[in-house]
Write a protein that holds these residues in place. Structure first.
Motif, short mmCIF file in Angstrom:
data_model
loop_
_atom_site.label_atom_id
_atom_site.label_comp_id
_atom_site.label_asym_id
_atom_site.label_seq_id
_atom_site.Cartn_x
_atom_site.Cartn_y
_atom_site.Cartn_z
N VAL A 37 0.84 -1.21 0.00
CA VAL A 37 0.00 0.00 0.00
C VAL A 37 0.87 1.25 0.00
N THR A 38 1.90 1.24 0.82
CA THR A 38 2.77 2.41 0.92
C THR A 38 3.49 2.66 -0.40
N ALA A 39 3.93 1.59 -1.04
CA ALA A 39 4.66 1.73 -2.31
C ALA A 39 3.80 2.40 -3.38
N LEU A 40 2.50 2.12 -3.35
CA LEU A 40 1.61 2.71 -4.35
C LEU A 40 1.52 4.23 -4.21
N ARG A 41 1.76 4.73 -3.00
CA ARG A 41 1.63 6.17 -2.74
C ARG A 41 2.98 6.87 -2.73
N ALA A 42 4.04 6.13 -2.94
CA ALA A 42 5.39 6.67 -2.82
C ALA A 42 5.97 6.99 -4.19
N ALA A 43 7.07 7.74 -4.17
CA ALA A 43 7.80 8.06 -5.40
C ALA A 43 9.28 7.87 -5.11
N GLU A 44 9.87 6.85 -5.72
CA GLU A 44 11.31 6.57 -5.54
C GLU A 44 11.68 6.49 -4.06
N GLY A 45 10.83 5.83 -3.28
CA GLY A 45 11.12 5.66 -1.85
C GLY A 45 10.68 6.84 -0.99
N LEU A 46 10.22 7.91 -1.62
CA LEU A 46 9.76 9.08 -0.86
C LEU A 46 8.32 8.87 -0.43
N VAL A 47 8.08 9.05 0.85
CA VAL A 47 6.72 8.90 1.38
C VAL A 47 6.35 10.16 2.15
N ALA A 48 5.06 10.42 2.23
CA ALA A 48 4.57 11.64 2.89
C ALA A 48 3.37 11.29 3.76
N TYR A 49 3.32 11.95 4.91
CA TYR A 49 2.21 11.73 5.86
C TYR A 49 1.88 13.05 6.55
N SER A 50 0.68 13.07 7.14
CA SER A 50 0.35 14.18 8.03
C SER A 50 1.38 14.22 9.16
N ALA A 51 1.79 15.44 9.54
CA ALA A 51 2.77 15.59 10.63
C ALA A 51 2.09 15.82 11.97
N THR A 52 0.77 15.63 12.03
CA THR A 52 0.04 15.91 13.26
C THR A 52 -0.36 14.60 13.93
N CYS A 53 0.08 14.43 15.16
CA CYS A 53 -0.17 13.18 15.87
C CYS A 53 -1.67 12.94 16.02
N THR A 54 -2.09 11.70 15.84
CA THR A 54 -3.50 11.36 15.93
C THR A 54 -3.95 11.18 17.38
N HIS A 55 -3.02 11.34 18.33
CA HIS A 55 -3.42 11.23 19.73
C HIS A 55 -3.93 12.58 20.25
N ALA A 56 -3.05 13.56 20.38
CA ALA A 56 -3.47 14.86 20.91
C ALA A 56 -2.92 16.00 20.05
N GLN A 57 -2.62 15.69 18.82
CA GLN A 57 -2.30 16.69 17.80
C GLN A 57 -0.97 17.43 18.00
N CYS A 58 -0.03 16.84 18.70
CA CYS A 58 1.30 17.42 18.73
C CYS A 58 1.95 17.24 17.35
N PRO A 59 2.85 18.15 16.96
CA PRO A 59 3.64 17.89 15.76
C PRO A 59 4.57 16.70 15.99
N VAL A 60 4.61 15.80 15.04
CA VAL A 60 5.44 14.60 15.18
C VAL A 60 6.84 14.96 14.70
#
Ligand code: FES
Length: 199
Positions: free
Chosen positions: A113-136
């Motif tokens: 699944v991750t490979a389908l969304r990646a480009a040459e090993g580059l992956v991107a995600y939200s930087a906001t923690c799903t617990h209490a919204q601190c920056p990860v």
């Protein structure tokens, strides 16, 4: 002008200042309410990364500069970034929920699944923690995992940012990316809602 108001204006994001100027101009020119509404609607641009956005460094010596794939190397710590609309040059920096984590991993290490969304090993995600919204902002180099400094949740970027440990209730929303003209570009919006709320 009150001191607090002056402070607030001086620390307003540039994109916000641009929208304020556009809106004032529309009102001064007596333009239709629909145009004024459209300009107010520019706030929606800041809602989060959209397909076609590029990324700019959030901080450091290169803050505000567009990120190229070569800025991210395998084995290096993640980079925090804002999405930027490339035509208007508006940086979507109105909400911390727009912040993005970028990291390059060995492409062979990514799950399907991750490979389908990646480009040459580059992956991107939200930087906001799903617990209490601190920056990860942390990185566990041994595990190659994102680490939240608030309550130590860890997420695996090679497996769709699934939670490895800690109180986070769900994975960080993924952001599909691609490379165009040697620039890293968003290939869509976040898959899932960023932050602590899942819906
Ligand atoms: S806010 Fe990240 S673990 Fe609590």
């Amino acid at each position: 002008m009150a001191r607090q108001e002056l402070y607030d204006r001086n620390h307003e994001p540039p994109s916000s200042l641009l929208r304020r100027a556009l809106l004032k101009g529309a009102v001064a020119a007596g333009l239709t309410s629909s145009l004024a509404d459209a300009l107010r609607g520019a706030d929606s641009i800041a809602a989060g990364p959209q397909a076609g956005d590029v990324f700019v460094f959030f901080s450091g010596d290169h803050a505000g500069q567009v990120i190229k794939p070569t800025d991210l190397i395998v084995g290096a710590s993640p980079v925090m970034a804002w999405p930027k609309e490339p035509v208007t040059d508006i940086v979507r920096d109105e909400s911390r929920l727009s912040l993005v984590l970028l990291v390059r991993l060995e492409a062979a290490c990514l799950d399907e699944v991750t490979a389908l969304r990646a480009a040459e090993g580059l992956v991107a995600y939200s930087a906001t923690c799903t617990h209490a919204q601190c920056p990860v902002t942390g990185w566990n180099d041994e595990k190659k995992a994102f680490s939240c400094p608030c309550h130590q949740s860890e997420y695996d970027p090679s497996q769709n940012a699934k939670v490895l440990s800690g109180p986070a209730p769900r994975a960080l929303p993924a952001l599909p990316v691609k490379i165009e003209n040697n620039v890293l570009v968003a290939a869509g919006a976040f898959i899932g809602r960023p932050g602590a709320r899942s819906t």
